[in-house]
Enzyme design. Structure first.
Site, mmCIF file in Angstrom:
data_model
loop_
_atom_site.group_PDB
_atom_site.id
_atom_site.type_symbol
_atom_site.label_atom_id
_atom_site.label_comp_id
_atom_site.label_asym_id
_atom_site.label_seq_id
_atom_site.Cartn_x
_atom_site.Cartn_y
_atom_site.Cartn_z
ATOM 1 N N GLU D 29 0.950 -1.144 0.144
ATOM 2 C CA GLU D 29 -0.144 -0.097 0.170
ATOM 3 C C GLU D 29 0.776 1.139 -0.078
ATOM 4 O OE1 GLU D 29 -2.036 -0.895 3.702
ATOM 5 O OE2 GLU D 29 -2.576 -2.726 2.696
ATOM 6 N N GLU D 59 -4.250 -7.172 2.560
ATOM 7 C CA GLU D 59 -2.890 -7.960 3.022
ATOM 8 C C GLU D 59 -2.716 -9.487 2.551
ATOM 9 O OE1 GLU D 59 -4.410 -5.597 4.820
ATOM 10 O OE2 GLU D 59 -2.810 -4.218 5.138
ATOM 11 N N PHE D 82 3.131 -2.301 9.113
ATOM 12 C CA PHE D 82 3.459 -2.869 10.323
ATOM 13 C C PHE D 82 3.384 -4.463 10.332
ATOM 14 C CE2 PHE D 82 3.015 1.106 12.878
ATOM 15 C CZ PHE D 82 2.722 2.092 11.899
ATOM 16 N N ASP D 84 1.851 -5.779 12.634
ATOM 17 C CA ASP D 84 0.681 -6.135 12.961
ATOM 18 C C ASP D 84 -0.248 -6.742 12.116
ATOM 19 O OD1 ASP D 84 1.085 -4.591 16.209
ATOM 20 O OD2 ASP D 84 2.297 -4.015 14.317
ATOM 21 N N PHE D 85 -0.159 -5.604 10.960
ATOM 22 C CA PHE D 85 -1.097 -6.117 9.731
ATOM 23 C C PHE D 85 -0.764 -7.351 8.984
ATOM 24 C CE2 PHE D 85 -1.003 -1.196 9.320
ATOM 25 C CZ PHE D 85 -1.504 -0.737 10.602
ATOM 26 N N HIS D 128 0.030 -1.666 16.903
ATOM 27 C CA HIS D 128 0.991 -0.932 16.010
ATOM 28 C C HIS D 128 2.354 -1.279 16.657
ATOM 29 C CE1 HIS D 128 -2.623 0.847 13.939
ATOM 30 N NE2 HIS D 128 -1.681 1.162 13.024
HETATM 31 C C1 LIG Z 1 -5.096 -4.112 7.486
HETATM 32 C C2 LIG Z 1 -4.627 -2.694 7.799
HETATM 33 N N1 LIG Z 1 -3.786 -2.441 6.690
HETATM 34 C C3 LIG Z 1 -3.343 -1.162 6.512
HETATM 35 C C4 LIG Z 1 -3.316 -0.329 7.597
HETATM 36 C C5 LIG Z 1 -2.803 1.068 7.409
HETATM 37 N N2 LIG Z 1 -3.846 2.038 7.089
HETATM 38 C C6 LIG Z 1 -4.346 2.887 8.241
HETATM 39 S S1 LIG Z 1 -5.367 3.804 7.513
HETATM 40 C C7 LIG Z 1 -5.340 3.357 6.047
HETATM 41 C C8 LIG Z 1 -6.159 3.821 5.053
HETATM 42 C C9 LIG Z 1 -7.527 3.417 5.168
HETATM 43 O O1 LIG Z 1 -8.251 4.133 4.120
HETATM 44 P P1 LIG Z 1 -10.043 4.176 4.429
HETATM 45 O O2 LIG Z 1 -10.379 2.649 4.603
HETATM 46 O O3 LIG Z 1 -10.448 4.869 3.224
HETATM 47 O O4 LIG Z 1 -10.206 4.988 5.757
HETATM 48 P P2 LIG Z 1 -9.826 6.404 5.645
HETATM 49 O O5 LIG Z 1 -8.461 6.619 6.273
HETATM 50 O O6 LIG Z 1 -9.717 7.075 4.331
HETATM 51 O O7 LIG Z 1 -10.759 7.164 6.762
HETATM 52 C C10 LIG Z 1 -4.465 2.515 5.887
HETATM 53 C C11 LIG Z 1 -3.830 1.705 4.785
HETATM 54 C C12 LIG Z 1 -4.158 -0.629 8.445
HETATM 55 N N3 LIG Z 1 -4.583 0.241 9.596
HETATM 56 N N4 LIG Z 1 -4.720 -1.992 8.603
#
Ligand SMILES: Cc1ncc(C[n+]2csc(CCOP(=O)(O)OP(=O)(O)O)c2C)c(N)n1
Ligand SMILES: Cc1ncc(C[n+]2csc(CCOP(=O)(O)OP(=O)(O)O)c2C)c(N)n1
Ligand SMILES: [Mg+2]
Ligand SMILES: [Mg+2]
Lengths: 334, 320, 334, 320
Positions: D29, D59, D82, D84-85, D128
């Protein structure tokens, strides 16, 4: 943007109330961002500035005993559900008196007292948890419903499919809300999402789904209200796709260089608080009253922020509390 | 006392707990037809399909939904079929179930039981044979139970269902038909209390799950050779009965930990290290080599910890 | 069932060839089931008896250098892709000379020589792996395609969503085939699946999808052929939903008491080999030739089974081979 | 030699390997904008979006697709953001990537690198901050690397990319800005060879990842107190340099293993048990208590293994 002509018969008092709530959300997050500058908020902050209408609209349609689950971008939802702003800021600053005693921070903010079962640091994780919360409600024959808010990025994770299918198969009382701000972190979700989008996917899994202008607080609330009524009547899960725009970066430290300034400028003109204010103005509410809503919200958050800064940190013994009963490290079992 | 199988013991435990507490329910694939090994047989007839609930093939949802349902006050018993498939739901177990109570500052509890049958079972190969109990023992917030007898499978499943923490409950697939005496009445086995299978003075052997039976046979052989091994069935890996193990090991002066799981990074390392740190006595582990589990019997058997290996290890530790 | 009147212009030689292949699949599995009775097949066996037209039809539309991924119910797919029946039976018996040297067994059968990248013991797991295999093909600018077959139960697992979205977003050369036999183990999939089904879900994720009678080998092959041509031309992923029925229990030891005998009896009349035979008969192929196809297939599998039983087991040293290069247990590193 | 950061070292390693081998590509990502920590900055400009590929938040697909792409002859570098993910993709890593070669009887290899940043990092809290390296060390088929310096992050990432086995590559989030000397040219660090950070005669301290730096500071303090600790940076947990550790521990007669991860079931147990089994010397572990990681700094700090604790443990082992 001009006030919607179809909205001749809006409930001004109610809109005013939503306007105030949206200002409270924004002011809370502005305080949180200031906390970043002041180096008192230490963990990541994901502001929802520009997206407040979804929190205010959806949560406005919930009962206090209904259940809400949110995302990493959950301050607005939590405040709207009824959490105290001071407890929230204390949590963001990791202090005693925070909703989670300072142990969760922004990404794990939760207030079970008001039915807010948590933000979540894992994108999409709350979708299945929400389905399960609704499952418990059904098993217990209660008439609460569950509302689960997630981002447009979450619709590409497995739990989206598994959770929606689960809710539909078991005919559970849950409203899924996709808060679509166009981005997943620095990535335009459109570039990484195939097909017709959240509502089309939801329908394919058997859920009734609607799309709504997520910057129009009354439209969000009306649509959510109707869906929730159907859910509460035993109609099973529903899906709401609300389109909005994230006016800030992904986190408090993200300057969002990946999107053109004019795009952001254009979207600023459509932001939900401005639109609510224009409606209010158009309906004859004096400008001073509108400004007062903002000022009051800012004063509330100013005071909450000051109180949070003054609050002590939890002691190290908190590291061992509430881990577990059996074999708890607090009991010397490590 | 009645003599029933390990499987029947678990079935009774679940049924009794479901009668006792209306908030207990079970969910997993094929439960309505008795579950993949028959361990839910007859239950849907008594409790209905809402409380003995089928599920789609959605491990993440089965476990994730149970987290939500547990936070909302019900007590789900989650069937994962094979512990290997629980790897499709690790976020739900480790990031969510195990941490919710802590990260929400004690606002909630997640009283769920995740049944994850472990172990080698007639040529099931690399994706249906794993024993990953040490993983969950490493995760704060989780309780890890590995019953080895029918009595324990009854008493420990009851304890797991009554526990307010998330419990990873690992039955061994090879033990389903094992018969044994089970006390009548509300037999509940407390967590963290080991069982001395056999007393002895020459060496302490610690084990759990199906491996206990291998060790017991080895102890018989050793007894014939004049070596009295004390055999401890740990029953739960978290919490584990440190006191019982330390006391026994201090007395015998030697510790052998034997498990079916891979030795490298297995829970035997924890016990051996713990005891070595405190007593400075001879410690030794017997665990599987660091290899996946193969299908062909000789390949599968090559990574099994046998009675003979156990005997040899003990004799070696005793300089015999 | 009467021969399809629209099939006046069928290629008899080709249908005969598919008929033979279907008999080979069935005879192979009958030998495997006999192996269970004889206690020489030790692990679980998931027969595809009654579903042979999907293997024969879909794989018939693939090139030899195309890639195939399958499920726990993958004997037919593997044989159709070109694996040797003797190597397969040796694998099922865990013997030397098995496709995986006896280390995988039925649920991990694979033959990389013929592009068969494996059955999988985890439902749905191959969907994302297949997307990745296609990703590599695209990166390497090859003109192969990937075909991934999975069951109707797999569409409720996260990898279904994630893998299809992946394939569509990256426009990958992959044909997904849902082999819908109505059951997931002892559960009717309809009871645990919400919405419009596999093809509707696939379309919602942006894939062109078609449904086909999975017991009609020519229909399967024709549909697959057209889709594969589009995929090979760079058209991106496609989805084929093929309906069939599992005539046996879920595994070789499952007597399937959970479904009525008359349902099974009715479905037996629609089974694909019978239907192909009727078409052949209708087109004038002598009954003796049709019977010969069966007899030949049975003789082949009889011989293969005998050879497999005669083959030795691998030695225990195989437990340590092909684990890994770095820190291999074979190198004494444990 | 040039002085660059731990992050830049990894960036250079990836860029150099991508130049050397067209089949190497990275996927995760936000990679097109440099990745969440900036560790991919500038790479899409050189290699294009096909080889520095964005990914949906999927993931399981990121890792699962990489398994397929690796079996088909490419060499994916998988970014999990991370560690964790990565718990959302455990089936893909543990049941698929780790086992494919074995269960298919050697017909394939899965040469992928899974980058899983670990560790505590400014109030990141329970989801995290985890360090789960011991999990992967327990899984046959996987290589586990935990670099602690810029030089190692360059040389080990290169080794990981060239490795034909799946490698779990765990960078520590707190180390990104750490600067250090990195050799010029094609600097590749072989797996399984530990680095002696500091020689000493009184005690052997084994550590890895960011904890090495804490131990180094503790060793400085101890030196001032007349105690010469030998500090070994393990670098890779599987394979781990058993010879170097045994040799050192036999010489010093004492072993302390320190890691940031939870102590119970951590990889320190493996090392301590292994050495105790063979040498019968004093062993001790220092690892985190079995508690999730909290947000508030005092809560977070309460589970950190500090320099002071390290000093105290060593002094205690020496009876001082
Ligand atoms: C499973 C997972 N993958 C990656 C992340 C890292 N991450 C945190 S917020 C985010 C973007 C999320 O996008 P969206 O679902 O559209 O929510 P928004 O942030 O736009 O509110 C990512 C990739 C995570 N927290 N959990
Ligand atoms: C992730 C996972 N969950 C459960 C199982 C157990 N299991 C094996 S086959 C099967 C049914 C699969 O149904 P379907 O996908 O329709 O394939 P079919 O068996 O009908 O060919 C189940 C539940 C498994 N192997 N993997
Ligand atoms: Mg978004
Ligand atoms: Mg099926």
């Amino acid at each position: 943007m001009a006030p919607d002509p179809h909205r001749s018969n809006i409930d001004i008092a109610h809109l005013r109330d939503r306007h105030r709530l949206m200002w409270r959300i924004r002011a809370l997050e502005q305080a949180a961002l200031r906390g970043l500058d002041d180096k008192v908020v230490l963990g990541a902050i994901h502001p929802s500035i520009g997206q407040e209408a979804i929190a205010a609209g959806v949560v406005g349609a919930l009962r206090r005993d209904d259940i809400l689950l949110s995302t990493h971008r959950g301050h607005g939802h939590t405040l709207a559900k009824g959490a105290s702003s001071e407890a929230m800021l204390r949590e963001l600053l990791g202090r005693v008196g925070g909703n989670c005693g300072g142990k969760g921070g922004s990404m794990h903010i939760a207030d079970f007292e008001v039915g807010m079962l948590g933000a979540n640091g894992v994108v999409g994780a709350n979708i299945v948890i929400a389905a399960g919360a609704a499952h418990a409600i059904k098993l217990k024959r209660e008439d609460k419903i569950v509302c689960c808010i997630f981002g447009d990025g979450a619709i590409n994770r497995g739990p989206f499919l598994e959770g929606l299918n689960w809710a539909a198969v078991f005919n559970l009382p849950v409203l899924f809300v996709c808060e679509d701000n166009g981005f997943a972190a620095t990535t335009r979700t459109s570039s990484m999402t195939a097909g017709g989008g959240p509502a089309v996917r939801a329908r394919a899994i058997g859920l009734q789904a609607e799309e709504v202008d997520g910057n129009d607080v009354l439209a969000v609330e009306d649509t959510a209200q109707a869906m929730i009524a159907a859910i509460r009547a035993g109609g099973g899960p529903r899906f709401l796709h609300a389109k909005t725009y994230r006016l800030t970066g992904h986190t408090g430290v993200d300057t969002a260089p990946y999107r053109p300034a004019d795009e952001v400028a254009a979207r600023k003109l459509e932001e939900p608080i401005l639109r609510a204010a224009e409606l209010l103005l158009g309906a004859g509410v004096p400008e001073a009253d509108i400004a007062a809503d903002r000022a009051e919200a800012e004063a509330e958050m100013e005071a909450a922020y000051a109180a949070a800064i003054a609050a002590p940190f939890p002691g190290p013994e908190e590291a061992f509390r509430d881990v577990q009963d059996v074999g708890s490290p607090a009991l010397g079992a490590f | 006392m009645s003599i029933i199988s390990y499987m029947e013991a678990a079935r009774q435990a679940l049924a009794e707990e479901m009668r006792r507490d209306k908030l207990v329910w079970a969910v997993g694939e094929d439960l309505g037809r008795g579950g993949v090994f028959g361990q839910y047989r007859g239950l849907v007839e008594e409790f209905g399909p809402e409380r003995i609930s089928d599920a789609p093939i959605s491990e993440a949802a089965i476990l994730g939904a149970s987290v939500g349902a547990a936070m909302m006050g019900t007590r789900p018993v989650v069937e994962m079929r094979f512990s290997d498939f629980a790897l499709c739901a690790v976020d739900e177990l480790v990031n969510q179930a195990a941490k919710a109570r802590f990260m929400f500052g004690g606002q909630t509890r997640v009283p769920l039981v995740v049944r994850e049958p472990i172990g080698m079972w007639r040529s099931s190969a690399a994706q249906h044979s794993q024993s990953l109990e040490s993983w969950y023992a490493h995760i704060p917030g989780l309780v890890v139970a590995c019953p080895s007898t029918p009595a324990d499978n009854k008493g420990m499943l009851k304890a797991a269902i009554r526990c307010d923490d998330p419990v990873v409950y690992m039955e061994h697939k090879n033990l389903w038909p094992l018969e044994g005496e089970v006390p009548e009445g509300d037999h509940v086995v407390p967590f963290g209390v080991a069982r001395t299978v056999r007393p002895g003075k020459d060496i302490t052997i610690v084990s759990w799950s199906a491996q206990v039976h291998v060790c017991a046979r080895a102890a018989d052989v050793l007894a014939g050779q004049g070596i009295e091994a004390e055999l401890i069935d740990l029953r739960t890996l978290w919490p584990w009965d440190q006191q019982a193990v330390l006391e026994s090991a201090a007395r015998t002066g030697r510790l052998l930990v034997a498990h079916e799981a891979v030795q490298v990074g297995g829970f035997g390392a924890e016990i051996a290290a713990f005891v070595a740190e405190r007593l400075g006595i001879k410690v030794r582990r017997l665990g599987a080599p660091r290899a996946p589990i193969g299908y062909a019997p000789p390949v599968e058997d090559a990574v099994r910890i046998s009675e003979t290996m156990t005997v040899a290890a003990v004799r070696d530790m005793l300089g015999k």
